[in-house]
Write an enzyme that holds these catalytic residues in place. Structure first.
Site, short mmCIF file in Angstrom:
data_model
loop_
_atom_site.label_atom_id
_atom_site.label_comp_id
_atom_site.label_asym_id
_atom_site.label_seq_id
_atom_site.Cartn_x
_atom_site.Cartn_y
_atom_site.Cartn_z
N CYS A 282 94.49 -44.84 32.33
CA CYS A 282 95.57 -44.54 33.28
C CYS A 282 95.94 -43.08 33.02
O CYS A 282 97.03 -42.76 32.57
CB CYS A 282 96.79 -45.44 33.03
SG CYS A 282 96.43 -47.19 33.07
N ALA A 283 95.02 -42.20 33.33
CA ALA A 283 95.13 -40.81 32.85
C ALA A 283 96.15 -39.99 33.60
O ALA A 283 96.66 -39.00 33.08
CB ALA A 283 93.75 -40.14 32.95
N GLY A 287 98.17 -35.53 30.80
CA GLY A 287 98.92 -35.06 29.64
C GLY A 287 98.23 -35.48 28.34
O GLY A 287 97.99 -34.64 27.45
N LYS A 288 97.86 -36.76 28.25
CA LYS A 288 97.26 -37.25 26.99
C LYS A 288 95.76 -36.99 26.98
O LYS A 288 95.18 -36.81 25.91
CB LYS A 288 97.58 -38.73 26.80
CG LYS A 288 99.08 -38.93 26.70
CD LYS A 288 99.50 -40.32 26.36
CE LYS A 288 101.02 -40.43 26.48
NZ LYS A 288 101.52 -40.30 27.87
N ASP A 306 92.07 -43.22 37.02
CA ASP A 306 93.39 -43.47 37.60
C ASP A 306 93.17 -43.98 39.02
O ASP A 306 92.12 -43.73 39.62
CB ASP A 306 94.27 -42.20 37.62
CG ASP A 306 95.75 -42.52 37.65
OD1 ASP A 306 96.42 -42.46 36.60
OD2 ASP A 306 96.28 -42.86 38.75
N ASP A 333 88.80 -47.12 42.68
CA ASP A 333 89.00 -47.55 44.06
C ASP A 333 88.49 -48.96 44.30
O ASP A 333 88.53 -49.48 45.41
CB ASP A 333 88.38 -46.54 45.06
CG ASP A 333 86.94 -46.19 44.69
OD1 ASP A 333 86.38 -46.87 43.81
OD2 ASP A 333 86.40 -45.23 45.26
N ASP A 351 97.54 -46.13 28.97
CA ASP A 351 98.91 -45.59 29.05
C ASP A 351 99.50 -46.15 30.36
O ASP A 351 99.51 -45.47 31.38
CB ASP A 351 98.83 -44.05 29.06
CG ASP A 351 100.17 -43.39 28.85
OD1 ASP A 351 101.04 -43.99 28.19
OD2 ASP A 351 100.37 -42.28 29.37
N CYS A 404 106.08 -45.64 28.38
CA CYS A 404 107.27 -44.82 28.10
C CYS A 404 108.50 -45.67 28.43
O CYS A 404 109.43 -45.21 29.09
CB CYS A 404 107.25 -43.49 28.86
SG CYS A 404 106.95 -43.63 30.62
#
Ligand SMILES: C[S@@+](CC[C@H](N)C(=O)[O-])C[C@H]1O[C@@H](n2cnc3c(N)ncnc32)[C@H](O)[C@@H]1O
Length: 452
Positions: A282-283, A287-288, A306, A333, A351, A404
């Site tokens: 889940c890029a 950021g990660k 993603d 997709d 993530d 998060c």
């Protein structure tokens, strides 16, 4: 663009009899959409003068426009900033000053609604000038001369004093959030609520592909940016001056990325080594992923996935700036994209999409809409993602599930359910929750090993 619904977040407190009149007004456009950029450019801005005297008429017009975009048009606050600050170009320092003040208004919208004798935060959409007046009054700035028919100026100070005595109002906590978090976190919640009401610190991550943290600190200080190393997070610097980070040469050269220090603890937790095959499932905008590329010294391969192609496009731009060359992107997709990668990777980072309740300090507009129905959907998505995406790791490999959020129902309870349903194929090695009261944003991370 997702619209915000501010209608259901009113605090439950007794209101005075002089509650505000519903003087519906036609929608106002405070800045012309075609505002002449030249006249707005590079106006002299003295931070100290503004602090003493409050907002200038120019700033009031800009604030009105941003508040209107969010409260009336339902735009997310970050998109409203991006739109208006692209249109009305101002000095970086002044932009920072305005963002700070507007964020503070959104952080305690229920507080200002009550100070304005309104029932709900959503009522402020019809009284944007009242919100500005209430905010200035609380800062003890002179009240600007703006049209605020019906605004009850008498007793303003008294209403501010009374509202400050109400913890939920003073900490800008909507009723739905308080109910949900009290249920999930019980005794822990009051201190987290207090921490989430504070202004967040600014952190950056030194890009180890191009520099060291120490060198970055020196380079930035030459550009007038003051930083200090963050204890316990080897890649992080805290920015302590009011700097226009994204306009620095150091940023343009890819020496750093803005990233919360707590978030910087998640990629090292995956224990990815140079040369490995790693999937960031889940890029998002990466950021990660970029931090993983640095940890892996650009060796091996990272497949960044993603469901949103535009985020992966952003990631590609950021990787070029960062000098990260071992990242491949793939849009999810269909379910086949995941199935083709079963048993493929040494490490998988999940993530997951989540409520974002751990990072509310950075998205102060998001809490004024009841997120509970969305959280119910998100939990189903998280469990589905965990059970399918974990199959992409090889036997003996590691999966890190992170969010998060600080809600156990999105975190440890999800992991527990996943492990229980895996018939012994997966085992939890270690997990951690970072709470906002400890200083950084709130995060959860769980390290899981595939055994069969
Ligand atoms: C918490 S964000 C990721 C943030 C990112 N890892 C970073 O560090 O910047 C969650 C991401 O999951 C993506 N997402 C939502 N549903 C998904 C799904 N079913 N499969 C993969 N990604 C998904 C969202 O588009 C979003 O970018």
């Amino acid at each position: 663009m997702e619209k915000r619904d501010f209608s259901k977040s009113g605090p439950r407190i007794n209101r005075k009899a002089n509650a505000g009149k519903n003087t519906s007004k036609p929608r106002q456009r405070f800045f012309n959409k075609n505002a002449d950029k030249k006249t707005m450019h590079d106006r002299p801005f003295k931070d100290t003068t503004v602090k003493r005297l409050g907002f200038s008429p120019f700033q009031i017009r800009l604030i009105q426009s941003i508040l209107s975009s969010v409260l009336v048009d339902g735009k997310p606050l970050d998109k409203a900033y991006a739109y208006w600050f692209a249109k009305v170009k101002i000095q970086a320092l002044e932009q920072g000053f305005l963002i700070k003040q507007i964020n503070a208004m959104f952080r305690r919208l229920s507080f200002y609604a009550i100070v304005c004798c309104l029932k709900r935060p959503s009522d402020l959409s019809r009284h944007i000038n009242w919100l500005i007046l209430a905010y200035c009054a609380e800062q003890e700035w002179p009240l600007p001369d703006i049209d605020a028919e019906g605004f009850d100026r008498a007793g303003l100070k008294e209403r501010i004093k009374i509202a400050k005595e109400d913890e939920l109002l003073n900490e800008g906590c909507p009723v739905w959030l308080n109910e949900l978090c009290t249920k999930e976190l019980s005794d822990k919640w009051p201190q987290e609520r207090k921490a989430l009401a504070k202004e967040p610190s600014r952190y950056i991550r030194a890009n180890a592909l191009k520099t060291t943290r120490e060198n970055l600190g020196h380079v930035l200080s030459e550009e007038g940016v003051v930083t200090r190393p963050v204890k316990g997070v080897y890649s992080a610097l805290e920015v302590t001056s009011n700097a226009a980070l994204f306009r620095t040469a150091a940023f343009k050269e890819g020496l750093f990325e803005q990233q919360d220090a707590g978030s910087q603890l998640i990629p090292p937790f995956l224990d990815a080594q140079p040369g490995m095959r790693v999937i960031d499932a889940c890029a998002g905008s990466g950021g990660k992923t970029l931090q993983l590329a640095a940890i892996m010294e650009n060796k091996g391969v990272i497949i960044a996935l993603d469901t949103e192609g535009w985020k992966l496009d952003d990631l590609k731009k950021r990787s070029r700036r960062a000098g990260a060359f071992n990242i491949e992107t793939r849009v999810i997709d269909s379910t086949k994209v995941i199935k083709r990668l079963y048993d493929h990777a040494d490490r998988v980072l999940i993530d997951a999409p989540c409520s974002g309740l751990g990072v509310l300090r950075r998205t102060p507009d998001s809490k004024w809409r009841d997120l509970r129905p969305r959280i119910i959907e998100l939990k189903k998505i998280q469990q589905d993602i965990l059970s399918r995406y974990s199959q992409m790791v090889k036997v003996g490999g590691i999966v890190v599930y992170s969010t998060c959020s600080i809600l156990p129902s999105e975190n440890e309870l999800q992991v527990k359910e996943f492990i229980a349903n895996s018939n012994g194929a997966f085992e939890l090695l270690e997990d951690k929750t970072l709470y906002p009261s400890e200083g950084f944003d709130g995060f959860y991370m769980a390290k899981i090993i595939r055994k069969a």
